[in-house]
Write an enzyme that holds these catalytic residues in place. Structure first.
Site, PDB file in Angstrom:
ATOM      1  N   ASP A  11      63.933  46.025 -61.625  1.00  0.00           N
ATOM      2  CA  ASP A  11      64.558  47.233 -62.142  1.00  0.00           C
ATOM      3  C   ASP A  11      63.417  48.179 -62.559  1.00  0.00           C
ATOM      4  O   ASP A  11      62.273  47.740 -62.731  1.00  0.00           O
ATOM      5  CB  ASP A  11      65.445  46.863 -63.336  1.00  0.00           C
ATOM      6  CG  ASP A  11      66.035  48.065 -64.024  1.00  0.00           C
ATOM      7  OD1 ASP A  11      66.601  48.942 -63.337  1.00  0.00           O
ATOM      8  OD2 ASP A  11      65.924  48.138 -65.271  1.00  0.00           O
ATOM      9  N   ASP A  13      63.714  51.473 -65.043  1.00  0.00           N
ATOM     10  CA  ASP A  13      63.766  51.905 -66.441  1.00  0.00           C
ATOM     11  C   ASP A  13      63.936  50.701 -67.365  1.00  0.00           C
ATOM     12  O   ASP A  13      64.900  49.940 -67.243  1.00  0.00           O
ATOM     13  CB  ASP A  13      64.932  52.865 -66.662  1.00  0.00           C
ATOM     14  CG  ASP A  13      64.831  54.120 -65.805  1.00  0.00           C
ATOM     15  OD1 ASP A  13      64.312  55.127 -66.284  1.00  0.00           O
ATOM     16  OD2 ASP A  13      65.273  54.072 -64.635  1.00  0.00           O
ATOM     17  N   ASP A 169      66.338  44.469 -67.315  1.00  0.00           N
ATOM     18  CA  ASP A 169      66.532  44.451 -68.771  1.00  0.00           C
ATOM     19  C   ASP A 169      67.967  44.774 -69.173  1.00  0.00           C
ATOM     20  O   ASP A 169      68.229  45.098 -70.333  1.00  0.00           O
ATOM     21  CB  ASP A 169      65.586  45.457 -69.446  1.00  0.00           C
ATOM     22  CG  ASP A 169      65.994  46.896 -69.166  1.00  0.00           C
ATOM     23  OD1 ASP A 169      66.205  47.237 -67.975  1.00  0.00           O
ATOM     24  OD2 ASP A 169      66.128  47.673 -70.124  1.00  0.00           O
TER      25      ASP A 169
END
Length: 226
Positions: A11, A13, A169
């Site tokens: 991922d 961001d 996250d």
């Protein structure tokens, strides 16, 4: 047991890059232009992986059903595009992680829900242009938690999904990886949203990018000695 990865997909961001300062600034510009005080940064940071929906919700307490939501979403995106990499930077240890993967011969790429118009701008400004693939939120017909973006990444790098790890996250990152048949790693150093990674049923929860590098290195060395 986790397989030795031939590729690690990330991922963006909150996993590779700390983009929250610029995302929060886009929301707070909207607030100040409306005569409101800027929202405290840490009240917005945890929503940075949730995109416009999460950040506008945190900044203005409205959801997509609100009549003003769409115009505010477009305003937020315009603000962000105009100042996309003022304070954004890679998390501590990410450069070493990516260099280490390269040295181990493990391919790495990016799979994000950020739209291509933004990834195209951001990726070179934070030195991620050597990624083997960059799959954006609108590259395929679906965004995470649907597995299709991860499966498209596997196709582009020509590696079977079950030989890939995916690191993110947010809960939807783990859900997408599970649906794609990939090892799923929770990046506890990121934003993590409103729920604890311990509830996500990830294959591993790691506290730093360097911890991830050590895990991959250990798997590669284990494979080489067997």
């Amino acid at each position: 047991m986790m397989i030795t990865p031939k590729a690690v997909l990330f991922d963006l961001d909150g996993t590779l890059a700390d983009t929250a300062p610029d995302l929060a600034a886009a929301v707070n510009l909207m607030r100040t232009q409306r005569g409101l005080e800027a929202a405290p940064y840490f009240s917005l940071r945890q929503f940075a992986s949730a995109g416009a929906r999460g950040l506008i919700g945190a900044g203005f307490q409205i959801n997509p059903e609100h009549p003003d939501y769409e115009s505010m979403r477009l305003e937020f995106l315009a603000n962000y595009e105009a100042a996309i990499a003022v304070h954004s930077q890679l998390f501590f240890g990410v450069n070493e992680l990516l260099d280490g993967l390269d040295k181990l011969g493990v391919i790495w790429g990016v799979v994000t829900n950020k739209a291509e118009r933004f990834t195209t701008l951001l990726i070179p400004q934070i030195s991620l242009q050597s990624a083997a693939c960059v799959i954006s939120g609108d590259t395929t017909a679906h965004a995470k938690p649907h597995p299709e973006p991860l499966l498209e990444a596997a196709r582009r790098i020509d590696i079977a999904p079950n030989e890939c790890w995916y690191v993110g996250d947010d809960l939807r990152d783990i859900q997408a990886a599970q649906a794609a048949g990939m090892v799923c790693i929770a990046a506890a150093w990121g934003y993590c949203g409103a729920t604890e990674p311990t509830h996500w049923k990830a294959d591993a929860i790691l506290d730093s990018p360097l911890e991830l590098l050590e895990l991959v290195r250990g798997k590669v060395q284990q494979t080489q000695t067997t």
